[in-house]
Write a protein that holds these residues in place. Structure first.
Motif, short mmCIF file in Angstrom:
data_model
loop_
_atom_site.label_atom_id
_atom_site.label_comp_id
_atom_site.label_asym_id
_atom_site.label_seq_id
_atom_site.Cartn_x
_atom_site.Cartn_y
_atom_site.Cartn_z
N ARG A 294 0.85 -1.20 -0.12
CA ARG A 294 -0.03 0.01 0.05
C ARG A 294 0.99 1.24 0.00
N LEU A 295 1.85 1.24 0.87
CA LEU A 295 2.94 2.42 0.64
C LEU A 295 3.49 2.55 -0.77
N GLU A 296 3.62 1.50 -1.15
CA GLU A 296 4.48 1.65 -2.70
C GLU A 296 3.40 2.38 -3.51
N GLN A 297 2.21 2.06 -3.50
CA GLN A 297 1.06 2.40 -4.47
C GLN A 297 0.88 3.99 -4.11
N ILE A 298 0.99 4.38 -2.82
CA ILE A 298 0.96 5.60 -2.26
C ILE A 298 2.05 6.44 -2.92
N ASN A 299 3.17 5.95 -2.94
CA ASN A 299 4.59 6.54 -3.11
C ASN A 299 4.46 6.80 -4.82
N GLU A 300 3.96 5.69 -5.46
CA GLU A 300 3.71 5.94 -6.95
C GLU A 300 2.75 7.19 -7.51
N ARG A 301 1.98 7.18 -6.67
CA ARG A 301 0.90 8.50 -6.82
C ARG A 301 1.33 9.42 -6.58
N LEU A 302 2.26 9.55 -5.56
CA LEU A 302 3.07 10.78 -4.99
C LEU A 302 4.01 11.31 -6.12
N ARG A 303 4.63 10.38 -6.70
CA ARG A 303 5.79 10.68 -7.82
C ARG A 303 4.96 11.21 -8.92
N ALA A 304 3.74 10.83 -9.27
CA ALA A 304 2.98 11.18 -10.66
C ALA A 304 2.73 12.63 -10.16
N ILE A 305 2.03 12.94 -8.97
CA ILE A 305 1.76 14.08 -8.50
C ILE A 305 2.85 15.16 -8.67
#
Length: 67
Positions: free
Chosen positions: A40-51
């Motif tokens: 879940r943290l990896e998914q959040i990290n990926e979204r933060l990178r996109a943002i």
């Protein structure tokens, strides 16, 4: 490192839970919960990178806009 992670995940899911002591079952459950949290943290990290990439693009456009 990715190989080590995938091997660990494979091992976690391959454990025969019926032959574990109660303490081992608790430890396995905790390990599986930590794995789920890490995913879940990896998914959040990926979204933060996109943002972050979008925001950087906006900043770049704003600083180069010559209207």
């Amino acid at each position: 490192m990715a190989d080590t992670i995938s091997e660990t995940v494979d091992l976690l899911y391959a454990v025969d839970q019926e032959n574990l002591t109660r303490d081992q079952q608790i430890a396995l459950g905790a390990a599986l919960a930590q794995l789920a949290q890490a995913e879940r943290l990896e998914q959040i990290n990926e979204r933060l990178r996109a943002i972050h990439q979008i925001l950087n693009t906006w900043v770049l456009r704003a600083t180069t806009d010559t209207r």
